[in-house]
Enzyme design. Structure first.
Site, PDB file in Angstrom:
ATOM      1  N   ASP A  32      32.330  -8.198 -10.072  1.00 33.87           N
ATOM      2  CA  ASP A  32      31.061  -8.907  -9.977  1.00 33.87           C
ATOM      3  C   ASP A  32      31.216 -10.269  -9.315  1.00 33.87           C
ATOM      4  O   ASP A  32      30.316 -10.739  -8.619  1.00 33.87           O
ATOM      5  CB  ASP A  32      30.448  -9.074 -11.371  1.00 33.87           C
TER       6      ASP A  32
ATOM      7  N   TYR B  18      27.065 -14.439 -18.156  1.00 34.78           N
ATOM      8  CA  TYR B  18      27.438 -15.569 -19.009  1.00 34.78           C
ATOM      9  C   TYR B  18      26.449 -15.740 -20.163  1.00 34.78           C
ATOM     10  O   TYR B  18      26.833 -15.977 -21.315  1.00 34.78           O
ATOM     11  CB  TYR B  18      27.482 -16.824 -18.132  1.00 34.78           C
ATOM     12  N   SER B  19      25.161 -15.610 -19.872  1.00 32.42           N
ATOM     13  CA  SER B  19      24.143 -15.796 -20.910  1.00 32.42           C
ATOM     14  C   SER B  19      24.353 -14.842 -22.074  1.00 32.42           C
ATOM     15  O   SER B  19      24.228 -15.220 -23.246  1.00 32.42           O
ATOM     16  CB  SER B  19      22.748 -15.601 -20.303  1.00 32.42           C
TER      17      SER B  19
ATOM     18  N   GLU C 280      23.146 -17.193 -12.573  1.00 29.59           N
ATOM     19  CA  GLU C 280      22.710 -18.317 -13.381  1.00 29.59           C
ATOM     20  C   GLU C 280      23.112 -19.656 -12.796  1.00 29.59           C
ATOM     21  O   GLU C 280      24.043 -19.751 -11.984  1.00 29.59           O
ATOM     22  CB  GLU C 280      23.300 -18.230 -14.797  1.00 29.59           C
TER      23      GLU C 280
END
EC number: 2.7.1.23
Length: 292
Positions: free
Chosen positions: A74, A190-191, A148
């Protein structure tokens, strides 16, 4: 058919698959343009010297092609996005490792996926991005993020305070190690790791997720993606880290950050037998229980 190939490096487990990939492209007489550092890696480490029509080393050298193949994980896919930008060229994510939400074609699925793509048996999905604006361009000339924007304290010192405004109306002051502003695509990145919700890619939302907040009643918040966020950060160190996907920079706390939905999207290739729901089941191992 013309394609561009972007990649960085990968482990030996993908060497044979990489040879199969280029053999297939050569057999189908597909014109290839390749990221020069990746070509050098293939030549030096994989013992592979593919026939190509040309090279590119920067976003400005990327030719107009039918699609871009991103080979890696990713993180590599996110870097490929910084080359594709607003050209509208669809991106194919080929995973050379184990887990990937964006690079979702595994090495075991590669032969079938190549056949489907060559035959046009796929759909193109549009993913939204976030745009960061500030008094000056903080992170090069591409201040956009597919996953993000995050702000962090710079070191292991005390937490920072992030004052957040939505359309110039005060929302909250977050006492935390940092704050993540995420797209629906980034909801599984990450969130998610700090307790944020999983959002459908078409949900037209933005997620605000604090990182280790001091107040335990503070929770992630989902807002419409037509709102503009303003972040004002303060802390003892006088500086903080701001990151767009995998790119980061140290910022003076006097710098005000404004985030909104970008006015263009990134196109990704999705196989007809693949969906967001199957990706969740496969990548997060939903249903991997004897009772199911």
């Amino acid at each position: 058919m013309k394609i561009a190939i972007f990649g960085k490096s990968f482990g030996e487990v993908f060497y044979n698959n990489c040879h199969q990939l280029f053999d297939y492209l050569h057999q189908k007489s597909i014109k290839i343009y390749i990221y020069k550092p990746f070509y050098d890696f293939l030549f030096e480490k994989v013992n592979l010297k593919p026939e190509v029509k040309g090279f590119f080393s920067s976003p400005y050298e990327l030719p107009m092609v039918d699609m871009v193949f991103s080979i890696g994980g990713d993180g590599t896919f996110l870097q490929a996005v910084t080359f594709v930008r607003d050209t509208g060229i669809p991106v194919v994510g080929i995973n050379s490792g184990r887990l990937g939400f964006l690079a979702d074609i595994s090495r075991h699925e590669l032969p079938a996926a190549l056949y489907e793509i060559e035959k046009g048996l796929f759909e193109v999905k549009k993913l939204t991005l976030l745009e960061l604006t500030s008094p000056k361009k903080l992170i090069g000339d591409f201040n956009f993020a597919l996953n993000e924007l995050a702000v962090h304290k710079q070191d292991s010192s005390s937490m920072i305070t992030i004052h957040v405004y939505l359309n110039d109306q005060f929302l909250n002051s977050y006492w935390a190690d940092g704050l993540i502003v995420s797209t629906p695509t980034g909801s599984t990145a990450y969130s998610l790791s700090v307790g944020g919700p999983i959002m459908h890619p078409a949900s037209q939302s933005i997620i605000i997720t604090p990182i280790a907040p001091h107040n335990l009643t503070v929770r992630p918040l989902v807002i419409p993606d037509d709102m503009e966020l303003t972040l004002k950060v303060e802390g003892r160190g006088g500086k903080f880290l701001a990151s767009l996907d995998s790119r980061s920079v140290v910022v003076d706390q006097s710098t005000e950050l404004k985030i909104k939905k970008a006015d263009f999207t990134i196109n990704i290739v999705e196989r007809t037998n693949q969906s967001f729901y199957s990706t969740l089941r496969n990548k997060l191992m939903w249903g991997a229980d004897k009772r199911n």
